[in-house]
Write a protein that holds these residues in place. Sequence first.
Motif, PDB file in Angstrom:
ATOM      1  N   ASN A 123      44.345  27.504  11.499  1.00  0.00           N
ATOM      2  CA  ASN A 123      43.044  28.155  11.494  1.00  0.00           C
ATOM      3  C   ASN A 123      42.148  27.473  12.524  1.00  0.00           C
ATOM      4  O   ASN A 123      42.505  26.432  13.075  1.00  0.00           O
ATOM      5  CB  ASN A 123      42.418  28.128  10.087  1.00  0.00           C
ATOM      6  N   ASN A 124      40.999  28.047  12.777  1.00  0.00           N
ATOM      7  CA  ASN A 124      40.077  27.489  13.769  1.00  0.00           C
ATOM      8  C   ASN A 124      39.022  26.579  13.148  1.00  0.00           C
ATOM      9  O   ASN A 124      38.195  26.030  13.863  1.00  0.00           O
ATOM     10  CB  ASN A 124      39.380  28.619  14.541  1.00  0.00           C
ATOM     11  N   ARG A 125      39.047  26.455  11.811  1.00  0.00           N
ATOM     12  CA  ARG A 125      38.028  25.653  11.130  1.00  0.00           C
ATOM     13  C   ARG A 125      38.350  24.169  11.112  1.00  0.00           C
ATOM     14  O   ARG A 125      37.479  23.334  11.317  1.00  0.00           O
ATOM     15  CB  ARG A 125      37.858  26.123   9.684  1.00  0.00           C
ATOM     16  N   ASP A 126      39.593  23.838  10.817  1.00  0.00           N
ATOM     17  CA  ASP A 126      39.987  22.454  10.593  1.00  0.00           C
ATOM     18  C   ASP A 126      40.766  21.902  11.775  1.00  0.00           C
ATOM     19  O   ASP A 126      41.498  22.645  12.434  1.00  0.00           O
ATOM     20  CB  ASP A 126      40.858  22.357   9.333  1.00  0.00           C
ATOM     21  N   PRO A 127      40.647  20.596  12.025  1.00  0.00           N
ATOM     22  CA  PRO A 127      41.453  19.993  13.088  1.00  0.00           C
ATOM     23  C   PRO A 127      42.947  20.227  12.809  1.00  0.00           C
ATOM     24  O   PRO A 127      43.375  20.245  11.658  1.00  0.00           O
ATOM     25  CB  PRO A 127      41.112  18.503  12.997  1.00  0.00           C
ATOM     26  N   VAL A 128      43.711  20.386  13.859  1.00  0.00           N
ATOM     27  CA  VAL A 128      45.135  20.697  13.724  1.00  0.00           C
ATOM     28  C   VAL A 128      45.857  19.601  12.956  1.00  0.00           C
ATOM     29  O   VAL A 128      46.678  19.892  12.077  1.00  0.00           O
ATOM     30  CB  VAL A 128      45.779  20.943  15.112  1.00  0.00           C
ATOM     31  N   TYR A 129      45.555  18.330  13.217  1.00  0.00           N
ATOM     32  CA  TYR A 129      46.276  17.262  12.524  1.00  0.00           C
ATOM     33  C   TYR A 129      46.018  17.316  11.017  1.00  0.00           C
ATOM     34  O   TYR A 129      46.921  17.034  10.219  1.00  0.00           O
ATOM     35  CB  TYR A 129      45.945  15.880  13.101  1.00  0.00           C
ATOM     36  N   VAL A 130      44.818  17.703  10.605  1.00  0.00           N
ATOM     37  CA  VAL A 130      44.491  17.837   9.184  1.00  0.00           C
ATOM     38  C   VAL A 130      45.332  18.958   8.569  1.00  0.00           C
ATOM     39  O   VAL A 130      45.836  18.834   7.440  1.00  0.00           O
ATOM     40  CB  VAL A 130      42.985  18.096   8.982  1.00  0.00           C
ATOM     41  N   GLN A 131      45.499  20.047   9.305  1.00  0.00           N
ATOM     42  CA  GLN A 131      46.311  21.165   8.823  1.00  0.00           C
ATOM     43  C   GLN A 131      47.781  20.770   8.713  1.00  0.00           C
ATOM     44  O   GLN A 131      48.477  21.209   7.790  1.00  0.00           O
ATOM     45  CB  GLN A 131      46.134  22.370   9.739  1.00  0.00           C
ATOM     46  N   VAL A 132      48.252  19.941   9.629  1.00  0.00           N
ATOM     47  CA  VAL A 132      49.636  19.469   9.573  1.00  0.00           C
ATOM     48  C   VAL A 132      49.824  18.584   8.338  1.00  0.00           C
ATOM     49  O   VAL A 132      50.802  18.745   7.597  1.00  0.00           O
ATOM     50  CB  VAL A 132      50.024  18.706  10.864  1.00  0.00           C
ATOM     51  N   VAL A 133      48.885  17.693   8.087  1.00  0.00           N
ATOM     52  CA  VAL A 133      48.959  16.830   6.904  1.00  0.00           C
ATOM     53  C   VAL A 133      48.958  17.681   5.641  1.00  0.00           C
ATOM     54  O   VAL A 133      49.770  17.463   4.733  1.00  0.00           O
ATOM     55  CB  VAL A 133      47.814  15.800   6.881  1.00  0.00           C
ATOM     56  N   ARG A 134      48.087  18.672   5.582  1.00  0.00           N
ATOM     57  CA  ARG A 134      48.040  19.542   4.402  1.00  0.00           C
ATOM     58  C   ARG A 134      49.362  20.287   4.215  1.00  0.00           C
ATOM     59  O   ARG A 134      49.845  20.427   3.099  1.00  0.00           O
ATOM     60  CB  ARG A 134      46.879  20.532   4.503  1.00  0.00           C
ATOM     61  N   TYR A 135      49.944  20.756   5.297  1.00  0.00           N
ATOM     62  CA  TYR A 135      51.238  21.440   5.220  1.00  0.00           C
ATOM     63  C   TYR A 135      52.285  20.519   4.582  1.00  0.00           C
ATOM     64  O   TYR A 135      53.019  20.928   3.686  1.00  0.00           O
ATOM     65  CB  TYR A 135      51.686  21.878   6.619  1.00  0.00           C
ATOM     66  N   PHE A 136      52.352  19.282   5.061  1.00  0.00           N
ATOM     67  CA  PHE A 136      53.317  18.338   4.499  1.00  0.00           C
ATOM     68  C   PHE A 136      53.019  18.078   3.023  1.00  0.00           C
ATOM     69  O   PHE A 136      53.940  18.005   2.207  1.00  0.00           O
ATOM     70  CB  PHE A 136      53.330  17.032   5.297  1.00  0.00           C
ATOM     71  N   GLN A 138      51.335  12.782  16.393  1.00  0.00           N
ATOM     72  CA  GLN A 138      51.248  11.337  16.154  1.00  0.00           C
ATOM     73  C   GLN A 138      50.096  11.019  15.204  1.00  0.00           C
ATOM     74  O   GLN A 138      50.247  10.225  14.287  1.00  0.00           O
ATOM     75  CB  GLN A 138      51.059  10.597  17.484  1.00  0.00           C
ATOM     76  N   ARG A 139      48.962  11.655  15.401  1.00  0.00           N
ATOM     77  CA  ARG A 139      47.799  11.404  14.531  1.00  0.00           C
ATOM     78  C   ARG A 139      48.078  11.851  13.092  1.00  0.00           C
ATOM     79  O   ARG A 139      47.720  11.170  12.141  1.00  0.00           O
ATOM     80  CB  ARG A 139      46.561  12.113  15.075  1.00  0.00           C
ATOM     81  N   ALA A 140      48.731  13.002  12.936  1.00  0.00           N
ATOM     82  CA  ALA A 140      49.078  13.490  11.597  1.00  0.00           C
ATOM     83  C   ALA A 140      50.017  12.504  10.903  1.00  0.00           C
ATOM     84  O   ALA A 140      49.814  12.163   9.727  1.00  0.00           O
ATOM     85  CB  ALA A 140      49.721  14.873  11.683  1.00  0.00           C
ATOM     86  N   TYR A 141      51.024  12.013  11.612  1.00  0.00           N
ATOM     87  CA  TYR A 141      51.964  11.057  11.023  1.00  0.00           C
ATOM     88  C   TYR A 141      51.260   9.747  10.682  1.00  0.00           C
ATOM     89  O   TYR A 141      51.530   9.148   9.641  1.00  0.00           O
ATOM     90  CB  TYR A 141      53.146  10.815  11.967  1.00  0.00           C
ATOM     91  N   LYS A 142      50.362   9.313  11.541  1.00  0.00           N
ATOM     92  CA  LYS A 142      49.605   8.073  11.276  1.00  0.00           C
ATOM     93  C   LYS A 142      48.791   8.230  10.000  1.00  0.00           C
ATOM     94  O   LYS A 142      48.775   7.336   9.145  1.00  0.00           O
ATOM     95  CB  LYS A 142      48.695   7.759  12.464  1.00  0.00           C
ATOM     96  N   GLU A 143      48.120   9.366   9.850  1.00  0.00           N
ATOM     97  CA  GLU A 143      47.332   9.641   8.638  1.00  0.00           C
ATOM     98  C   GLU A 143      48.229   9.629   7.401  1.00  0.00           C
ATOM     99  O   GLU A 143      47.864   9.070   6.364  1.00  0.00           O
ATOM    100  CB  GLU A 143      46.635  11.000   8.740  1.00  0.00           C
ATOM    101  N   MET A 144      49.397  10.263   7.509  1.00  0.00           N
ATOM    102  CA  MET A 144      50.303  10.329   6.363  1.00  0.00           C
ATOM    103  C   MET A 144      50.871   8.956   6.021  1.00  0.00           C
ATOM    104  O   MET A 144      51.034   8.622   4.844  1.00  0.00           O
ATOM    105  CB  MET A 144      51.420  11.349   6.617  1.00  0.00           C
ATOM    106  N   GLU A 145      51.155   8.147   7.041  1.00  0.00           N
ATOM    107  CA  GLU A 145      51.647   6.794   6.777  1.00  0.00           C
ATOM    108  C   GLU A 145      50.572   5.951   6.099  1.00  0.00           C
ATOM    109  O   GLU A 145      50.854   5.245   5.130  1.00  0.00           O
ATOM    110  CB  GLU A 145      52.113   6.129   8.074  1.00  0.00           C
ATOM    111  N   GLU A 146      49.342   6.044   6.586  1.00  0.00           N
ATOM    112  CA  GLU A 146      48.242   5.278   5.999  1.00  0.00           C
ATOM    113  C   GLU A 146      47.967   5.696   4.560  1.00  0.00           C
ATOM    114  O   GLU A 146      47.566   4.875   3.741  1.00  0.00           O
ATOM    115  CB  GLU A 146      46.980   5.411   6.846  1.00  0.00           C
TER     116      GLU A 146
END
Length: 124
Positions: free
Chosen positions: A6-19, A52-60
């Motif tokens: 979507n155009n509302r949320d940053p892409v990395y946030v959407q990737v984290v939510r998907y996971f 990379q940012r999505a994975y970093k967020e998920m690792e943290e």
Amino acid sequence: MQLKFNNRDPVYVQVVRYFKEQMASGMLASGQEIPSRRELANKLKINPNTAQRAYKEMEEAGLIFTEGNLPSKITKDEHKINSIRNELLMDAVDTFVQSVRPINVSVNELVQLVTDKYRKEIGE
């Protein structure tokens, strides 16, 4: 791997939510290997830095772990996975309650409507 951005949320946030959704639903199992950052970027057609940012967020957050040069894996912490499920459910309930509050409908009517709709969706 199907993910509509979507155009509302940053892409990395959407990737984290998907996971998170995949983990909560059991589509990604505890300890399961996930694509490399570069593979994910290619599959989703996103910038590798975003992956990379999505994975970093998920690792943290303890959602995934990486040991040495091995592929990243889904957490084995069942408590964490249950926590993710509860978080997603509460987010959905909050959104639902906010959207129906202005309609001035009783709780009993809401419960019946949700029950009927849910049963219809799952084929009961």
